[in-house]
Design a protein around this motif. Structure first.
Motif, short mmCIF file in Angstrom:
data_model
loop_
_atom_site.label_atom_id
_atom_site.label_comp_id
_atom_site.label_asym_id
_atom_site.label_seq_id
_atom_site.Cartn_x
_atom_site.Cartn_y
_atom_site.Cartn_z
N ARG A 3 0.87 -1.19 0.00
CA ARG A 3 0.00 0.00 0.00
C ARG A 3 0.90 1.23 0.00
N PHE A 4 0.69 2.11 -0.98
CA PHE A 4 1.52 3.29 -1.16
C PHE A 4 0.68 4.55 -1.26
N VAL A 5 1.34 5.69 -1.16
CA VAL A 5 0.76 7.00 -1.43
C VAL A 5 1.84 7.83 -2.11
N VAL A 6 1.44 8.74 -2.98
CA VAL A 6 2.38 9.63 -3.66
C VAL A 6 2.11 11.04 -3.15
N VAL A 7 3.17 11.68 -2.62
CA VAL A 7 3.01 13.00 -2.02
C VAL A 7 4.04 13.98 -2.54
N SER A 37 -0.34 -5.07 -6.11
CA SER A 37 0.51 -6.26 -6.05
C SER A 37 1.90 -5.95 -6.60
N LEU A 38 2.07 -4.78 -7.20
CA LEU A 38 3.40 -4.38 -7.68
C LEU A 38 4.30 -4.07 -6.49
N GLY A 39 5.57 -4.34 -6.66
CA GLY A 39 6.54 -4.01 -5.63
C GLY A 39 6.93 -2.55 -5.69
N ALA A 40 7.62 -2.10 -4.67
CA ALA A 40 8.03 -0.69 -4.58
C ALA A 40 8.89 -0.28 -5.78
N GLU A 41 9.80 -1.15 -6.21
CA GLU A 41 10.66 -0.80 -7.35
C GLU A 41 9.85 -0.65 -8.63
N ARG A 91 -1.07 15.38 -11.40
CA ARG A 91 -1.91 14.33 -10.81
C ARG A 91 -2.51 13.47 -11.92
N GLY A 92 -3.06 14.10 -12.95
CA GLY A 92 -3.67 13.36 -14.05
C GLY A 92 -2.68 12.45 -14.76
N ARG A 93 -1.47 12.97 -15.04
CA ARG A 93 -0.45 12.16 -15.71
C ARG A 93 0.00 11.00 -14.82
N THR A 94 0.12 11.26 -13.53
CA THR A 94 0.58 10.23 -12.60
C THR A 94 -0.47 9.12 -12.46
N VAL A 103 -2.33 -0.66 -11.91
CA VAL A 103 -2.70 -0.32 -10.54
C VAL A 103 -4.15 0.15 -10.53
N GLU A 104 -4.95 -0.46 -9.69
CA GLU A 104 -6.35 -0.05 -9.59
C GLU A 104 -6.44 1.12 -8.61
N LEU A 105 -6.82 2.26 -9.12
CA LEU A 105 -6.94 3.47 -8.31
C LEU A 105 -8.39 3.90 -8.22
N HIS A 106 -8.68 4.62 -7.17
CA HIS A 106 -10.01 5.21 -7.00
C HIS A 106 -9.82 6.68 -6.67
N PRO A 107 -9.37 7.48 -7.67
CA PRO A 107 -9.10 8.90 -7.39
C PRO A 107 -10.39 9.65 -7.06
#
Length: 158
Positions: A3-7, A37-41, A91-94, A103-107
Motif C-alpha cells: 500500500r503506497f501513497v504519492v506525495v 501487487s506491484l513491488g516498490a521498485e 496528478r492526471g499524468r501520474t 494499478v487499480e486506483l479510486h481517485p
C-alpha cells in the motif's frame, strides 16, 4: 499486498527516510493511498517515467489558499493549495501512468489539494509554497503500522 501513497512534501524527503504515522511531514497528496501487487521498485519505475517527475521535472509553485475542514466528520483542519493548474495536470499524468501499469486506483473526483494542519506546522493563507520533491511512501513498511517509509523520491528542479 503493498500500500503506497504519492506525495509532494513541503520539505525534501529522500529514499529511506522514515517517520511515525502520527508525524507526517507537511505535504500535498498527489495520489491517494492505493493497494497494489506491484513491488516498490516497480511502482517507482512507473512514477519515474511520468513527465514532470522523472524527466526534466520542475518544482511546482503554489500558495496557501482558504482554510477548510476535511474528513468524514469535517474535523480535520487544512489549508487549500492554489496553483496555476500544474498540480491537477501532474496528478492526471501520474494517475494515468499508474493505471496503465495495472494499478487499480479510486481517485477522488472532488480532489482539492491541501496541506493538513499539524501540531508541528501548517500553511497559512497567502504563504508561498514550493513543492520540490515527489515521494513514494510505503504505508505498510516492515517496521509496522505506525511507521511510514519513503521508498523513492525525485527532487524537482527550480
Amino acid at each position: 499486498m503493498a500500500r503506497f501513497v504519492v506525495v509532494l512534501p513541503l520539505v525534501a524527503l529522500t529514499e529511506g527516510d522514515d517517520f511515525a504515522a502520527a508525524r507526517w511531514p507537511l505535504h500535498v497528496t498527489l495520489v491517494e493511498p492505493f493497494p497494489t501487487s506491484l513491488g516498490a521498485e516497480e511502482v517507482a519505475a512507473v512514477l519515474g517515467s511520468v513527465d514532470g517527475i522523472g524527466r526534466e521535472a520542475r518544482a511546482l509553485h503554489a500558495r496557501g489558499g482558504e482554510p477548510a475542514m476535511f474528513g468524514r466528520r469535517h474535523d480535520v483542519p487544512v489549508t487549500l493549495v492554489v496553483d496555476g493548474g500544474e498540480l491537477a495536470a501532474l496528478r492526471g499524468r501520474t494517475i494515468a501512468a499508474l493505471q496503465h501499469a495495472g494499478v487499480e486506483l479510486h481517485p477522488r473526483p472532488d480532489y482539492r489539494p491541501h496541506v493538513t494542519r499539524k501540531d508541528h506546522g501548517r500553511v497559512r493563507p497567502g504563504d508561498r509554497i514550493v513543492l520540490g520533491t515527489v515521494a513514494l511512501v510505503d504505508l505498510r513498511p516492515p517496521e509496522g503500522a505506525h511507521h511510514r517509509r519513503v521508498v523513492a523520491a525525485w527532487p524537482l528542479g527550480t
